[in-house]
Design an enzyme around this catalytic site. Structure first.
Site, PDB file in Angstrom:
ATOM      1  CE  LYS A 268       8.449   2.503  -6.906  1.00 23.82           C
ATOM      2  NZ  LYS A 268       9.045   1.550  -8.455  1.00 23.82           N
TER       3      LYS A 268
ATOM      4  CG  ASP B  46       6.435  -1.446  -8.208  1.00 21.41           C
ATOM      5  OD1 ASP B  46       7.992  -1.692  -8.354  1.00 21.41           O
ATOM      6  OD2 ASP B  46       6.616  -0.593  -9.785  1.00 21.41           O
TER       7      ASP B  46
ATOM      8  CE1 TYR C  60      -0.112   5.738   5.796  1.00 22.38           C
ATOM      9  CE2 TYR C  60      -1.856   6.260   7.574  1.00 22.38           C
ATOM     10  CZ  TYR C  60      -1.308   6.082   6.373  1.00 22.38           C
ATOM     11  OH  TYR C  60      -2.389   5.279   5.909  1.00 22.38           O
TER      12      TYR C  60
ATOM     13  CG  ASP D 203      -2.624   1.774   4.444  1.00 24.96           C
ATOM     14  OD1 ASP D 203      -3.493   0.966   5.296  1.00 24.96           O
ATOM     15  OD2 ASP D 203      -3.228   2.673   3.729  1.00 24.96           O
TER      16      ASP D 203
ATOM     17  CG  ASP E 194      -5.999  -3.126   3.211  1.00 23.04           C
ATOM     18  OD1 ASP E 194      -5.194  -2.637   4.290  1.00 23.04           O
ATOM     19  OD2 ASP E 194      -7.108  -2.461   2.765  1.00 23.04           O
TER      20      ASP E 194
END
Ligand code: IPM
Ligand code: MG
Length: 370
Positions: free
Chosen positions: A194, A227, A143, A251, A255
């Site tokens: 990751k 993932d 970001y 983020d 959601d």
């Protein structure tokens, strides 16, 4: 009653002002009933600030945010401002607040209310009793990483660049928040990155493990690829207690977690800075949902995520646990009574507007305080 609880209210764009209006009513109810008083000031942010001042966050507003005890934030953005250059977009207002207030720890609890089990797209047995907390790093990573931008190449094509960067202190301070929270919950942390493809991810994993081994040996720590975590969240979300992860993965995963609870309209969040000498943290509270331009101005939006963000503010910034419980209880009772905004509507329930949801909440508060 005097108040040193200075709150800066930033309703923002889209449904932000509608949902915030209901929260302000509840804050005023506390004042009127002489339960707690707040010193609230309202200001512009996002597209609304751009329209008035040509910037998504005026310097005066930034200064007010830094001086406040807590910031209550609605939502920003909308099609009207999508054409603007990046630096002027509504979202930059929010990102500047997070960065300059140094709000590195974003707490996003996903809690399933029994009354809303049927509103989730997942099977009841998968989500019943779900109570997990995502701790999202909020001031670093891709970001804010440099270099960033889009450059024109000699052959006329373009190259877009964003950079994932994390330092040891940035990882440690957010991981610490996760471990401390876990100790007050079920004592389990899952750290997500990751590490299989990103060096910064592998380093994240190592730093979190080191911190756990040195300072939190009593807390159970697990590592998971992002993932896989997305998959596990919809497969068996109850395996999680506290998830700690970087800005971008946080983020996305939040959601996903929000939807487990039935609607994005239910998920609150708290963004916290480091405690100062007196133990006070800078803090901003906001619903996880966005500005929802498609339903903005229609008195349809669900004000509960913003309401629950207000409750988090009472709890984390003002140490008003009983008052926070009052708000949480009122939300639960409204849902138990079958009152629903459109996003959580189910057959046989009573569909209400944003304002009517606020009415129902104040009524329940009256009943609880009587
Ligand atoms: C969130 C939002 C923001 C983010 C946007 C509005 C900048 O999606 O708080 O999750 O990406 O952080
Ligand atoms: Mg988001």
């Amino acid at each position: 009653m005097s108040s040193n609880r200075k709150i800066l209210v930033l309703p923002g764009d889209g449904i932000g002002p509608e949902v915030m209006a209901e929260v302000v009513r509840v804050a005023e109810w506390f004042d009127k009933r002489r339960i707690a008083s707040f010193d609230m000031t309202e200001d512009l942010v996002g597209g609304a600030a751009y329209d008035a001042h040509g910037t998504p966050l005026h310097n005066d507003t930034m200064a007010r945010a830094l001086a406040a005890d807590a910031v209550l934030f609605g939502s920003v953005g909308g099609p009207k401002w999508e054409h603007l250059p990046f630096a002027l977009r509504p979202e930059r207002g929010l990102l500047r607040l997070r960065k300059e207030m140094d709000l590195f720890a974003n707490l996003r609890p996903a809690l399933v209310f029994d009354a809303l089990i049927g509103a989730s797209t997942l099977k009841p047995e998968v989500i019943q009793g779900l109570d997990l907390m995502i701790v999202r790093e909020l001031t670093g990573g891709v970001y804010f990483g440099e270099p960033r931008g889009v450059e024109l190449l000699a052959d006329g094509t373009r190259r877009g660049i964003n950079t994932q960067v994390y330092t040891t202190p940035e990882i440690i301070r957010v991981a610490r928040v996760a471990f401390e929270l876990a100790r007050k919950r079920r004592n389990r942390v899952c750290s997500v990155e990751k590490a299989n493809v990103m060096e910064s991810g592998e380093m994240w994993r190592e730093e979190v493990q080191k911190l756990r081994d040195s300072d939190y040996p009593d807390v159970e720590l697990q590592h998971m690829y992002a993932d896989n975590c997305a998959m596990q969240l919809v497969r068996n979300p109850k395996q999680f207690d506290v998830i700690v992860t970087d800005n971008l993965f946080g983020d996305i995963l939040s959601d996903c977690a929000a939807m487990l609870t039935g609607s994005l309209g239910m998920l609150p969040s708290a963004s916290l800075g480091a405690p100062d000498a007196s133990g006070r943290r800078k803090a901003l509270y906001e619903p996880v949902h966005g500005s929802a331009p498609d339903i903005a101005g229609k008195n349809m939006a669900n004000p509960l995520a913003c309401m629950l963000s207000f409750s988090m503010m009472l709890r984390y910034s003002f140490d008003l646990a009983e008052e926070a419980d009052l708000v949480d209880q009122a939300v639960k009772r409204v849902l138990d009574a079958g009152i629903r905004t459109g996003d959580i509507m189910q057959p046989g329930m009573k569909k209400v507007s944003t304002r009517e949801m606020g009415d129902a909440l104040v009524q329940e508060l009256e009943a609880l305080a009587a």
